[in-house]
Design a protein around this motif. Structure first.
Motif, PDB file in Angstrom:
ATOM      1  N   VAL A 109      -8.856   0.236   2.516  1.00 25.80           N
ATOM      2  CA  VAL A 109      -8.542   1.199   1.460  1.00 25.80           C
ATOM      3  C   VAL A 109      -7.952   2.447   2.099  1.00 25.80           C
ATOM      4  CG1 VAL A 109     -10.355   0.375  -0.094  1.00 25.80           C
ATOM      5  CG2 VAL A 109     -10.831   2.286   1.448  1.00 25.80           C
ATOM      6  N   GLY A 169      -7.684   4.583  -2.897  1.00 23.13           N
ATOM      7  CA  GLY A 169      -6.821   3.501  -3.353  1.00 23.13           C
ATOM      8  C   GLY A 169      -7.588   2.205  -3.511  1.00 23.13           C
ATOM      9  N   SER A 213      -2.409   0.007  -1.326  1.00 28.47           N
ATOM     10  CA  SER A 213      -3.474   0.986  -1.533  1.00 28.47           C
ATOM     11  C   SER A 213      -2.947   2.406  -1.364  1.00 28.47           C
ATOM     12  CB  SER A 213      -4.624   0.720  -0.558  1.00 28.47           C
ATOM     13  OG  SER A 213      -5.727   1.557  -0.822  1.00 28.47           O
TER      14      SER A 213
END
Length: 404
Positions: free
Chosen positions: A197, A269, A281
């Motif tokens: 992420v 994200g 992301s």
């Protein structure tokens, strides 16, 4: 008489002529001392035998330079303080990377012990007291020099690593993550092969390096890999680890260090499977960061998917398509009057009774359909924030997919 040196008392300090004579006798056995030192290293330290030929030659060079340096220092007419830069200056800079500080300490300790043993074996008894006192002083100075060298090396590595990390993060943001970037990330300690992420927030105004180090420490306790960099007024953090596969868990991990960002939103994200896919992301996190001003009451941190309505209204085409795909399309596909019920329920001010009258169905039927809408879309028609997303999804779905 020359000034006394720390560790050597006036009563033991002979004249410069006597020191020169002792040093001449000592110089005759330095070769044997070096050989004995290397042999002792091999027998005492297993890590030494595992080194390649080149690092072993570096150690031999340093040991010989240390012994020769001691002889030169001792024979100096004014032994005010040993100059030990020549000891480690004889070794290449790569030595600090191949041999750790603790191993260097072991090298210094073993060399000194061997020299002291050799002094008792090969030097006349009258020379031994002054030589033992002198080697004690010299060894302390060498140890300090070693610590200083490794401190400088660590500082240089830190600066280089920071620049390299900034390049890797920039490549991730631009969607240019290739094998070269993966190799550089691995050099920086990136080990994750699953669940990545990207987090975007405002950069702290002061001590940004300390903020990133704190984030790394907190993430390490959560067993999560970290790459981070400050880019202008924003700070970007890339996280990797299996626990991040769940979006809510990812937000929970970021909550542990969100205070390290500056004031303003911190947007997480959506999880992707690999660093190579981190651009997805990144795009969502940056879009959410730009659009978050439209939802000042948003939690901190907040998932980028929670900002889909704001992102869609700010011009994010991906957010628009996501709302239509994840909300409107499933409602159409589910049938059973779910789409009609949702529209009517919202138009009737979220009143179950009013919606049931407009649809000519029982109120319990409306309640059942509302629960089904929640199951199908993940958004609850009875939650004000979710209703906002649902209403926008209906509008976008009709615009994007008018034939459904």
């Amino acid at each position: 008489m020359a000034a006394t040196s720390r560790g050597i008392t006036k009563s033991l300090l002979p004249s410069a002529k006597s020191r020169a004579t002792i040093a001449k006798r000592l110089a005759a056995v330095t070769g044997a001392m070096t050989t004995a030192t290397i042999a002792e290293m091999e027998s005492r330290h297993p890590w030494f035998s595992q080194l390649g030929a080149e690092p072993r030659s570096w150690i031999t060079l340093v040991a010989r330079a240390g012994i020769d340096g001691f002889v030169r220092w001792f024979s100096d007419p004014d032994p005010d303080g040993p100059s030990t830069s020549e000891v480690f200056g004889s070794a290449p800079r790569e030595m600090a990377r191949k041999i750790s500080l603790s191993q260097t300490v072991e090298l210094v300790r073993t060399t000194i012990e061997v020299v002291e043993s050799q002094i008792d074996e090969v030097m006349p008894k009258g020379d031994r007291p002054i030589l033992h006192a002198a080697i004690d002083q010299y060894s302390r100075e060498v140890a300090f020099a070693a610590a200083e060298i490794y401190a400088r090396a660590a500082e240089l590595r830190g600066s280089w690593d920071a620049r390299l990390e900034a390049l890797v993060v920039d490549a991730v943001l631009r969607g240019e993550t290739d094998e070269t970037v993966l190799s550089r990330a691995s050099t920086l300690g990136w080990r994750s092969t699953s669940a990545v992420v990207v987090v975007v927030g405002t950069a702290p105004e002061a001590d940004q390096a300390h903020a990133l180090e704190t984030i790394r420490a907190i993430a390490a306790r959560a067993k999560v890999d970290v790459l981070g960099a400050v880019q202008g007024d924003r700070m970007v953090v890339v996280l990797g680890g299996p626990t991040l596969a769940d979006a809510q868990e990812a937000v929970a991990v970021v909550a542990g260090f969100s205070t390290q960002f500056g004031p303003g939103p911190v947007v997480v994200g959506p999880p992707v499977e690999h660093l190579m896919e981190a651009a997805t992301s990144t795009r969502a996190a940056l879009s959410g960061f730009r659009a978050a001003t439209a939802w000042p009451e948003a939690p901190r941190p907040v998932g980028s998917d929670d900002l889909l309505p704001e992102r869609a209204l700010s011009g994010d085409g991906h957010a628009r398509r996501t709302l239509a795909r994840d909300i409107y399309d499933p409602l159409v596909a589910a049938g059973s009057g779910l789409l009609e019920t949702l529209v009517t329920f919202i138009d009737q001010g979220s009143s179950v009774e009013a919606a049931s009258r407009a649809l000519f169905v029982h109120a319990n039927t409306v309640r059942y359909r509302l629960r089904r809408i929640h199951e199908v879309t993940g958004y609850s028609p009875t939650d004000p924030r979710d209703v906002y997303a649902l209403r926008l999804a209906l509008t976008l779905g009709r615009l994007i997919r008018p034939t459904l």
